[in-house]
Design a protein around this motif. Structure first.
Motif, PDB file in Angstrom:
ATOM      1  N   THR A  77      10.996   4.911   1.093  1.00  0.00           N
ATOM      2  CA  THR A  77      11.860   4.019   1.863  1.00  0.00           C
ATOM      3  C   THR A  77      11.101   3.506   3.075  1.00  0.00           C
ATOM      4  O   THR A  77      10.129   4.107   3.519  1.00  0.00           O
ATOM      5  CB  THR A  77      13.135   4.742   2.332  1.00  0.00           C
ATOM      6  N   SER A  78      11.555   2.394   3.591  1.00  0.00           N
ATOM      7  CA  SER A  78      10.934   1.786   4.767  1.00  0.00           C
ATOM      8  C   SER A  78      12.021   1.347   5.731  1.00  0.00           C
ATOM      9  O   SER A  78      13.103   0.941   5.320  1.00  0.00           O
ATOM     10  CB  SER A  78      10.109   0.571   4.362  1.00  0.00           C
ATOM     11  N   ALA A  79      11.700   1.414   7.016  1.00  0.00           N
ATOM     12  CA  ALA A  79      12.621   0.921   8.041  1.00  0.00           C
ATOM     13  C   ALA A  79      12.285  -0.539   8.295  1.00  0.00           C
ATOM     14  O   ALA A  79      11.140  -0.898   8.539  1.00  0.00           O
ATOM     15  CB  ALA A  79      12.481   1.733   9.313  1.00  0.00           C
ATOM     16  N   VAL A  80      13.288  -1.409   8.207  1.00  0.00           N
ATOM     17  CA  VAL A  80      13.098  -2.849   8.370  1.00  0.00           C
ATOM     18  C   VAL A  80      13.907  -3.306   9.575  1.00  0.00           C
ATOM     19  O   VAL A  80      15.079  -2.952   9.722  1.00  0.00           O
ATOM     20  CB  VAL A  80      13.558  -3.596   7.097  1.00  0.00           C
ATOM     21  N   ASN A  81      13.291  -4.088  10.433  1.00  0.00           N
ATOM     22  CA  ASN A  81      13.957  -4.619  11.619  1.00  0.00           C
ATOM     23  C   ASN A  81      14.813  -5.810  11.222  1.00  0.00           C
ATOM     24  O   ASN A  81      14.314  -6.794  10.714  1.00  0.00           O
ATOM     25  CB  ASN A  81      12.908  -5.027  12.658  1.00  0.00           C
ATOM     26  N   MET A  82      16.103  -5.700  11.492  1.00  0.00           N
ATOM     27  CA  MET A  82      17.045  -6.777  11.195  1.00  0.00           C
ATOM     28  C   MET A  82      17.736  -7.193  12.488  1.00  0.00           C
ATOM     29  O   MET A  82      18.846  -6.770  12.779  1.00  0.00           O
ATOM     30  CB  MET A  82      18.087  -6.324  10.164  1.00  0.00           C
ATOM     31  N   GLY A  83      17.024  -7.977  13.290  1.00  0.00           N
ATOM     32  CA  GLY A  83      17.593  -8.411  14.562  1.00  0.00           C
ATOM     33  C   GLY A  83      17.445  -7.333  15.613  1.00  0.00           C
ATOM     34  O   GLY A  83      16.347  -6.984  16.019  1.00  0.00           O
ATOM     35  N   ASP A  84      18.571  -6.744  16.028  1.00  0.00           N
ATOM     36  CA  ASP A  84      18.558  -5.737  17.091  1.00  0.00           C
ATOM     37  C   ASP A  84      18.553  -4.304  16.574  1.00  0.00           C
ATOM     38  O   ASP A  84      18.630  -3.368  17.366  1.00  0.00           O
ATOM     39  CB  ASP A  84      19.781  -5.911  17.997  1.00  0.00           C
ATOM     40  N   PHE A  85      18.503  -4.111  15.272  1.00  0.00           N
ATOM     41  CA  PHE A  85      18.558  -2.757  14.746  1.00  0.00           C
ATOM     42  C   PHE A  85      17.648  -2.627  13.525  1.00  0.00           C
ATOM     43  O   PHE A  85      17.189  -3.606  12.954  1.00  0.00           O
ATOM     44  CB  PHE A  85      19.994  -2.373  14.384  1.00  0.00           C
ATOM     45  N   PHE A  86      17.370  -1.381  13.155  1.00  0.00           N
ATOM     46  CA  PHE A  86      16.550  -1.088  11.984  1.00  0.00           C
ATOM     47  C   PHE A  86      17.442  -0.545  10.881  1.00  0.00           C
ATOM     48  O   PHE A  86      18.386   0.207  11.145  1.00  0.00           O
ATOM     49  CB  PHE A  86      15.483  -0.036  12.322  1.00  0.00           C
ATOM     50  N   ILE A  87      17.127  -0.924   9.651  1.00  0.00           N
ATOM     51  CA  ILE A  87      17.825  -0.346   8.509  1.00  0.00           C
ATOM     52  C   ILE A  87      16.781   0.256   7.579  1.00  0.00           C
ATOM     53  O   ILE A  87      15.642  -0.212   7.518  1.00  0.00           O
ATOM     54  CB  ILE A  87      18.685  -1.383   7.751  1.00  0.00           C
ATOM     55  N   GLU A 142       0.842  -1.204   0.000  1.00  0.00           N
ATOM     56  CA  GLU A 142       0.000   0.000   0.000  1.00  0.00           C
ATOM     57  C   GLU A 142       0.872   1.247   0.000  1.00  0.00           C
ATOM     58  O   GLU A 142       0.603   2.201  -0.734  1.00  0.00           O
ATOM     59  CB  GLU A 142      -0.915   0.012   1.225  1.00  0.00           C
ATOM     60  N   GLN A 143       1.927   1.234   0.826  1.00  0.00           N
ATOM     61  CA  GLN A 143       2.844   2.378   0.889  1.00  0.00           C
ATOM     62  C   GLN A 143       3.534   2.566  -0.452  1.00  0.00           C
ATOM     63  O   GLN A 143       3.715   3.688  -0.910  1.00  0.00           O
ATOM     64  CB  GLN A 143       3.876   2.167   1.993  1.00  0.00           C
ATOM     65  N   GLU A 144       3.898   1.460  -1.081  1.00  0.00           N
ATOM     66  CA  GLU A 144       4.583   1.524  -2.373  1.00  0.00           C
ATOM     67  C   GLU A 144       3.683   2.154  -3.435  1.00  0.00           C
ATOM     68  O   GLU A 144       4.142   2.925  -4.274  1.00  0.00           O
ATOM     69  CB  GLU A 144       4.989   0.111  -2.776  1.00  0.00           C
ATOM     70  N   LYS A 145       2.384   1.849  -3.396  1.00  0.00           N
ATOM     71  CA  LYS A 145       1.439   2.414  -4.367  1.00  0.00           C
ATOM     72  C   LYS A 145       1.216   3.903  -4.128  1.00  0.00           C
ATOM     73  O   LYS A 145       0.994   4.653  -5.072  1.00  0.00           O
ATOM     74  CB  LYS A 145       0.096   1.694  -4.283  1.00  0.00           C
ATOM     75  N   GLN A 146       1.263   4.325  -2.870  1.00  0.00           N
ATOM     76  CA  GLN A 146       0.931   5.709  -2.525  1.00  0.00           C
ATOM     77  C   GLN A 146       2.082   6.678  -2.728  1.00  0.00           C
ATOM     78  O   GLN A 146       1.861   7.884  -2.791  1.00  0.00           O
ATOM     79  CB  GLN A 146       0.447   5.783  -1.075  1.00  0.00           C
ATOM     80  N   THR A 147       3.305   6.191  -2.813  1.00  0.00           N
ATOM     81  CA  THR A 147       4.449   7.096  -2.945  1.00  0.00           C
ATOM     82  C   THR A 147       5.090   6.945  -4.314  1.00  0.00           C
ATOM     83  O   THR A 147       5.038   5.885  -4.936  1.00  0.00           O
ATOM     84  CB  THR A 147       5.511   6.810  -1.861  1.00  0.00           C
ATOM     85  N   LYS A 148       5.705   8.013  -4.743  1.00  0.00           N
ATOM     86  CA  LYS A 148       6.439   7.992  -6.006  1.00  0.00           C
ATOM     87  C   LYS A 148       7.793   7.334  -5.761  1.00  0.00           C
ATOM     88  O   LYS A 148       8.407   7.536  -4.712  1.00  0.00           O
ATOM     89  CB  LYS A 148       6.632   9.402  -6.540  1.00  0.00           C
ATOM     90  N   PRO A 149       8.295   6.567  -6.736  1.00  0.00           N
ATOM     91  CA  PRO A 149       9.582   5.873  -6.535  1.00  0.00           C
ATOM     92  C   PRO A 149      10.753   6.809  -6.260  1.00  0.00           C
ATOM     93  O   PRO A 149      11.700   6.439  -5.577  1.00  0.00           O
ATOM     94  CB  PRO A 149       9.789   5.127  -7.847  1.00  0.00           C
ATOM     95  N   THR A 150      10.697   8.042  -6.751  1.00  0.00           N
ATOM     96  CA  THR A 150      11.807   8.974  -6.550  1.00  0.00           C
ATOM     97  C   THR A 150      11.669   9.762  -5.256  1.00  0.00           C
ATOM     98  O   THR A 150      12.586  10.475  -4.865  1.00  0.00           O
ATOM     99  CB  THR A 150      11.881   9.963  -7.729  1.00  0.00           C
TER     100      THR A 150
END
Length: 132
Positions: free
Chosen positions: A56-66, A43-51
């Motif tokens: 961008t999205s914050a993804v949880n990778m263990g103990d930190f977000f990227i 849904e977020q991808e559809k609502q925002t322009k690629p540029t």
């Protein structure tokens, strides 16, 4: 085989079954969380322009977000989803075999037959489409 040894095997197998069932439940919860995350990311991808900076999205990778592009986050979660589905299928296959063996050890033909019949595999959509 004496009664104590037999009962020990039955108890150990029953414990394995309970452990695998809990594992399947945990995997299913994680799969549901991933499904929800995929829906929101798409849904977020559809609502925002690629540029846009908002693409961008914050993804949880263990103990930190990227922070990664949303399209990359979708592909990461989708890959994790496929791995989970494979793990769930594997656990379910093990469960079927263990329940069948438990039925045979306990001398419960009804449970063994039910477990044997559960070993049938469902027809996929593409296979169903090709049936004439």
């Amino acid at each position: 085989m004496d009664i104590v040894e037999h009962q020990g095997r039955v108890e150990a197998l029953a414990e394995d079954i309970l452990t695998d069932r809990q594992l399947a439940i945990d995997y299913d919860r994680k799969r549901q969380e991933n499904r929800e995350a995929l829906r929101r990311l798409r849904e977020q991808e559809k609502q925002t322009k690629p540029t846009s900076r908002l693409a961008t999205s914050a993804v949880n990778m263990g103990d930190f977000f990227i922070v990664v592009p949303t399209s990359k986050a979708v592909s990461m979660v989708d890959g994790a989803q496929k791995e989970l589905e494979g793990a769930i299928d594997e656990v379910q296959q093990r469960l079927r075999k263990k329940v069948q063996l438990l039925g045979e050890l306990e001398g419960n033909e009804r449970m063994a037959n039910t477990a044997r019949s559960m070993g049938l595999k469902s027809v996929s959509g593409s296979e169903l489409y090709n049936i004439k």
